[in-house]
Design a protein around this motif. Structure first.
Motif, PDB file in Angstrom:
ATOM      1  N   SER A  97       0.538  -1.214   0.055  1.00  0.00           N
ATOM      2  CA  SER A  97       0.061  -0.030  -0.282  1.00  0.00           C
ATOM      3  C   SER A  97       0.763   1.231   0.489  1.00  0.00           C
ATOM      4  O   SER A  97       0.262   2.290  -0.776  1.00  0.00           O
ATOM      5  CB  SER A  97      -0.648   0.101   1.574  1.00  0.00           C
ATOM      6  N   ARG A 128       4.066   1.715  -1.232  1.00  0.00           N
ATOM      7  CA  ARG A 128       4.607   1.416  -3.007  1.00  0.00           C
ATOM      8  C   ARG A 128       3.931   1.941  -3.488  1.00  0.00           C
ATOM      9  O   ARG A 128       4.433   2.392  -4.815  1.00  0.00           O
ATOM     10  CB  ARG A 128       5.335   0.291  -3.000  1.00  0.00           C
ATOM     11  N   ILE A 129       2.230   2.257  -3.721  1.00  0.00           N
ATOM     12  CA  ILE A 129       2.180   2.275  -4.673  1.00  0.00           C
ATOM     13  C   ILE A 129       0.854   3.721  -4.329  1.00  0.00           C
ATOM     14  O   ILE A 129      -0.008   4.037  -4.094  1.00  0.00           O
ATOM     15  CB  ILE A 129       0.976   1.694  -5.029  1.00  0.00           C
ATOM     16  N   SER A 185      -1.171   6.809 -10.888  1.00  0.00           N
ATOM     17  CA  SER A 185      -0.050   5.717 -11.374  1.00  0.00           C
ATOM     18  C   SER A 185      -0.180   4.642 -11.904  1.00  0.00           C
ATOM     19  O   SER A 185      -1.351   4.429 -11.799  1.00  0.00           O
ATOM     20  CB  SER A 185       0.669   5.375 -10.014  1.00  0.00           C
ATOM     21  N   ASP A 189       1.089   1.461 -11.623  1.00  0.00           N
ATOM     22  CA  ASP A 189       0.394   0.339 -11.203  1.00  0.00           C
ATOM     23  C   ASP A 189      -1.134   0.783 -10.111  1.00  0.00           C
ATOM     24  O   ASP A 189      -1.640  -0.395  -9.903  1.00  0.00           O
ATOM     25  CB  ASP A 189       1.334   0.298  -9.735  1.00  0.00           C
ATOM     26  N   ALA A 190      -0.855   1.703  -9.133  1.00  0.00           N
ATOM     27  CA  ALA A 190      -2.727   2.316  -9.369  1.00  0.00           C
ATOM     28  C   ALA A 190      -3.639   1.970 -10.438  1.00  0.00           C
ATOM     29  O   ALA A 190      -4.576   1.141 -10.233  1.00  0.00           O
ATOM     30  CB  ALA A 190      -2.905   3.697  -8.932  1.00  0.00           C
ATOM     31  N   ALA A 231      -4.672   0.753  -3.893  1.00  0.00           N
ATOM     32  CA  ALA A 231      -4.054   2.187  -4.844  1.00  0.00           C
ATOM     33  C   ALA A 231      -4.744   3.495  -4.650  1.00  0.00           C
ATOM     34  O   ALA A 231      -4.011   3.916  -4.749  1.00  0.00           O
ATOM     35  CB  ALA A 231      -4.686   1.394  -6.241  1.00  0.00           C
TER      36      ALA A 231
END
Length: 342
Positions: free
Chosen positions: A35, A37-38, A42, A44-45, A86
């Motif tokens: 949680s 790191r994202i 982004s 990744d999100a 995210a």
């Protein structure tokens, strides 16, 4: 200290691909790290949002094939997961996209008659309200996880800093002892050996991955500063988990300290007999002091007694004590490989 923490946090943010070893085995720590790191907005999100949306839609299709009458049930977990991992933008995206998908593919006769359209409109509005509450809950959970992750990182760097300072203190004491006892190098080595043994026992409590110990090894570590010949240990080889070993180290250290101050270890002829046995998933450890001074039951409960009580509670165990005239005795019963009570 503060500068070290800030540097550690900066390194953690720049290289999140290498999480601390202490967090590899805990699902909650892994979730907190993921949680953290994202960031919102982004790639990744967006990917997580699409995965959650796709999984929920697939479940919705399965429900549609079975003629199940639920419009949005599968999308609530998707909104929660997207918001938790995210952030709010991903959760809002899943909410909007799911509304459109349900409207276009699962309710084709939305405006075909007024009575049905009114009921479905209410369903949509209730879904939006519930989704808003879910997003709010996911956001606060995400904040808590990020704070937990940051606090764990801070605790780790503090523990490492304390270990580093302890080693520096140990080195300084080594120099002081050897210079003060320059004419007696054998005695100096013996004194410093005891100090080093005590510091090694403390390191077992703060290490991120403490070594596995048996009951006998733990007892020998505790008696090393005072002479392993003062201990008579009898029992099977039982490996202890780190959490169990941590609490048992504190308990045994307190027993040894009391024996040095008031009990059998306060005399050169005194020693301690410790035997233990395993009964299913329970360990029964008996402590008996021999050839010590006459003792009496204490008149007040000190910090040491409170500490032992806390250790016993953490081990989910029990302790029976007897202040016999010929020496202190106690029996400790605890789970062999339990994690202990929180």
């Amino acid at each position: 200290m503060a500068q070290a923490i800030e540097q550690h946090a900066a390194l953690s943010n720049s290289d999140e691909s290498a999480p601390p070893d202490s967090q590899l085995g805990d699902p909650l720590d892994r979730l907190a790290g993921l949680s953290t790191r994202i960031p919102p907005f982004s790639i990744d999100a967006l990917t997580i949002g699409l995965i959650c949306l796709g999984a929920a839609t697939a479940l919705r299709l399965i429900g549609n094939w079975t003629n199940s009458d639920f419009l949005f049930a599968t999308y609530f977990p998707a909104i929660l997961a997207a918001g938790l991992l995210a952030g709010i933008p991903a959760a809002l995206g899943v909410t909007i996209a799911s509304t459109i998908i349900v409207r276009l593919f699962f309710v084709p006769s939305y405006f075909h008659n007024s009575s049905q359209s009114y009921g479905e409109l209410v369903d949509f509005l209730m879904y939006l309200v519930s989704a808003a509450l879910t997003i709010s809950f996911a956001h606060y959970c995400r904040v808590v996880l990020k704070r937990l992750h940051k606090r764990n990182l801070t605790n780790e760097i503090l523990a490492k800093e304390l270990q580093h300072r302890s080693k520096n203190v140990c080195a300084a004491i080594d120099v002081i002892v050897r210079k003060s006892l320059a004419d007696e190098p054998e005695r100096a080595s013996k004194v410093f050996g005891r100090i080093k043994a005590m510091m090694h026992a403390n390191e077992l409590l703060t290490a991120s991955q403490p070594q596995l110990l048996t009951v006998k090894q733990l007892l020998l570590e505790a008696f090393a500063p005072f002479g392993e010949d003062r201990l008579q240990a009898f029992g099977p080889e039982i490996m202890l988990r780190p959490e169990t070993a941590r609490h048992l180290i504190l308990l045994v250290h307190e027993l040894v300290t009391n024996a040095v101050k008031y009990g059998s270890l306060s005399r050169l002829s005194g020693h301690v007999l410790v035997d233990w046995r395993e009964d299913r998933d329970t360990i029964v450890l008996a402590w008996k002091e021999i050839s010590g001074p006459r003792i009496e039951s204490p008149q007040r409960v000190g910090f040491g007694s409170h500490l032992m009580t806390a250790c016993i509670k953490a081990l989910s165990g029990t302790m029976q004590q007897k202040f016999a005239p010929d020496g202190f005795r106690c029996s400790v019963t605890f789970k062999a490989n339990g994690k202990g009570a929180s």
